[in-house]
Design an enzyme around this catalytic site. Structure first.
Site, short mmCIF file in Angstrom:
data_model
loop_
_atom_site.label_atom_id
_atom_site.label_comp_id
_atom_site.label_asym_id
_atom_site.label_seq_id
_atom_site.Cartn_x
_atom_site.Cartn_y
_atom_site.Cartn_z
N LYS A 66 -49.79 -29.40 -23.48
CA LYS A 66 -49.12 -28.22 -24.07
C LYS A 66 -48.44 -28.55 -25.40
O LYS A 66 -48.42 -27.73 -26.30
CB LYS A 66 -48.12 -27.62 -23.08
CG LYS A 66 -48.79 -26.95 -21.89
CD LYS A 66 -47.76 -26.31 -20.97
CE LYS A 66 -48.44 -25.82 -19.70
NZ LYS A 66 -47.51 -25.18 -18.77
N ASP A 101 -45.54 -18.96 -20.26
CA ASP A 101 -44.89 -19.44 -19.02
C ASP A 101 -43.56 -18.72 -18.77
O ASP A 101 -43.25 -18.36 -17.64
CB ASP A 101 -44.64 -20.95 -19.10
CG ASP A 101 -45.90 -21.76 -18.81
OD1 ASP A 101 -46.82 -21.22 -18.16
OD2 ASP A 101 -45.95 -22.94 -19.22
P1 NAP Z 1 -42.85 -33.10 -17.47
O1 NAP Z 1 -42.85 -32.67 -18.89
O2 NAP Z 1 -43.47 -34.38 -17.08
O3 NAP Z 1 -41.27 -33.13 -17.02
C1 NAP Z 1 -40.92 -33.56 -15.77
C2 NAP Z 1 -39.44 -33.27 -15.53
O4 NAP Z 1 -39.17 -33.55 -14.15
C3 NAP Z 1 -38.48 -34.13 -16.34
O5 NAP Z 1 -37.37 -33.34 -16.71
C4 NAP Z 1 -38.09 -35.24 -15.34
O6 NAP Z 1 -36.81 -35.80 -15.58
C5 NAP Z 1 -38.05 -34.46 -14.07
N1 NAP Z 1 -38.22 -35.26 -12.85
C6 NAP Z 1 -39.34 -35.92 -12.45
N2 NAP Z 1 -39.13 -36.51 -11.24
C7 NAP Z 1 -37.86 -36.20 -10.87
C8 NAP Z 1 -37.05 -36.50 -9.71
N3 NAP Z 1 -37.53 -37.25 -8.72
N4 NAP Z 1 -35.80 -36.01 -9.65
C9 NAP Z 1 -35.31 -35.23 -10.66
N5 NAP Z 1 -36.03 -34.91 -11.79
C10 NAP Z 1 -37.28 -35.40 -11.88
O7 NAP Z 1 -43.52 -31.98 -16.54
P2 NAP Z 1 -43.62 -30.41 -16.82
O8 NAP Z 1 -44.80 -30.10 -17.67
O9 NAP Z 1 -42.30 -29.94 -17.30
O10 NAP Z 1 -43.97 -29.80 -15.36
C11 NAP Z 1 -43.01 -29.76 -14.32
C12 NAP Z 1 -43.58 -28.99 -13.13
O11 NAP Z 1 -43.74 -27.58 -13.39
C13 NAP Z 1 -44.94 -29.49 -12.69
O12 NAP Z 1 -44.88 -29.65 -11.30
C14 NAP Z 1 -45.89 -28.34 -13.07
O13 NAP Z 1 -47.00 -28.30 -12.20
C15 NAP Z 1 -45.00 -27.13 -12.91
N6 NAP Z 1 -45.44 -25.93 -13.70
C16 NAP Z 1 -45.77 -24.76 -13.03
C17 NAP Z 1 -46.16 -23.62 -13.74
C18 NAP Z 1 -46.53 -22.33 -13.00
O14 NAP Z 1 -47.18 -21.46 -13.60
N7 NAP Z 1 -46.12 -22.15 -11.75
C19 NAP Z 1 -46.21 -23.64 -15.13
C20 NAP Z 1 -45.86 -24.84 -15.80
C21 NAP Z 1 -45.49 -25.97 -15.06
P3 NAP Z 1 -36.60 -36.97 -16.67
O15 NAP Z 1 -36.56 -36.27 -18.01
O16 NAP Z 1 -35.31 -37.57 -16.32
O17 NAP Z 1 -37.78 -37.90 -16.54
#
Ligand code: NAP
Length: 265
Positions: A66, A101
């Site tokens: 993205k 989103d």
């Molecule tokens: P990302 O950029 O990799 O960010 C991951 C985030 O999760 C970071 O803030 C990270 O914290 C945090 N994190 C990871 N493991 C953790 C834990 N054990 N405890 C607390 N915080 C934790 O990922 P993303 O693109 O934002 O996506 C996040 C989720 O949203 C995914 O599961 C994705 O599938 C979902 N999503 C769903 C939709 C939908 O349409 N439903 C749309 C978009 C995304 P740190 O910064 O400290 O590493």
């Protein structure tokens, strides 16, 4: 010949977007073809260029591209610029990038889950692409207060600084604060973990929302045990897809029948 669209990601085999867009196209009598494209981790631009050169009209962009899609597009919407991430590319001239989103989340909360955002204090967990994509929309929907909490506090602070009236903190700083809406935009659920929330975080009648969809997660289970109402992110997925479909085709599909089908109803 059908006009061609696709979702590009890595991995992308699990994506429900082809099903959702096929349902939208059938219901609105739009002649489109929509498929999955798995781009190599170092090959987003090349793969998007190839799809476009072969006549592709637009792409949905998912993990982990993205941010690259935001750089790729020649013209970005305000909401894409605010989130610095693009989940929808339209190959008009010049290439247009948008992020649906946030509107997807807000529509799922307000229309499908009948949640009144205007009077609520909201806690957004995470500071990655998913969280950044929804901050602006939550703010515009009129939440009374928005707090971004993240494991790495500096990242939450950097995101909050880009939006008015938005605060950032670490989990240990939440203390006894309670919220009417708690949104999990972390990837913790993908490894069967839950962010470390204090028990007092849920106000009476609170909604706990996990952006992950299609299954129960440790976060949702803990929220239910604390007395909160819960939802996964399937509705957000369908609503963001509907907004992408509107950008491409100028037609707004009805999301309810598709959401019902995906839930097996
Ligand atoms: P990302 O950029 O990799 O960010 C991951 C985030 O999760 C970071 O803030 C990270 O914290 C945090 N994190 C990871 N493991 C953790 C834990 N054990 N405890 C607390 N915080 C934790 O990922 P993303 O693109 O934002 O996506 C996040 C989720 O949203 C995914 O599961 C994705 O599938 C979902 N999503 C769903 C939709 C939908 O349409 N439903 C749309 C978009 C995304 P740190 O910064 O400290 O590493």
């Amino acid at each position: 010949m059908s006009e061609r669209y696709a979702v590009i990601g890595h991995p992308v085999a699990h994506s429900k977007s082809p099903f959702i867009h096929a349902e939208f196209a059938r219901a609105t009598r739009q002649d489109i073809e929509y498929r999955r494209i798995e781009a190599p981790l170092d090959g987003f631009r090349r793969t998007a260029d190839e799809f476009r050169a072969a006549g592709g009209k637009g792409l949905n962009v998912t993990l982990p591209f993205k941010g690259q899609a935001f750089v790729y597009c020649a013209q970005a919407s305000d909401r894409a610029r605010a989130s610095q991430a693009v989940n929808t590319l339209d190959f008009r001239e010049p290439t247009f990038g948008d992020n649906t989103d946030g509107v997807g989340l807000v529509r799922d909360l307000s229309r499908n889950l009948h949640f009144d955002l205007r009077s609520s204090r909201a806690l957004l967990m995470g500071a990655g692409g998913a969280a950044q994509g929804v901050v602006g929309a939550l703010r515009e929907a009129g939440v009374a207060q928005l707090v971004i909490v993240n494991r790495t506090v500096a990242k939450a602070q950097a995101v909050a600084a880009r939006f008015p009236r938005t605060r950032a903190c670490g989990y240990e700083d939440l203390g006894e604060e309670s919220f009417g809406l708690v949104v999990n935009a972390t990837s913790a659920s993908l490894v069967e973990a839950a962010p470390p929330l204090p028990e007092a975080v849920y106000a009476r009648g609170a909604l706990a929302y996990d952006m992950v969809y299609g299954r129960d997660t440790p976060f949702l289970a803990a929220a239910r045990a604390a007395g909160a109402r819960t939802s996964d992110g399937l509705g957000m997925l369908v609503e963001q897809a509907a907004e992408s479909f509107f950008i491409w085709r100028g037609v707004r599909p009805d999301t309810a029948p598709v959401l019902r089908k995906l839930r097996g109803g």
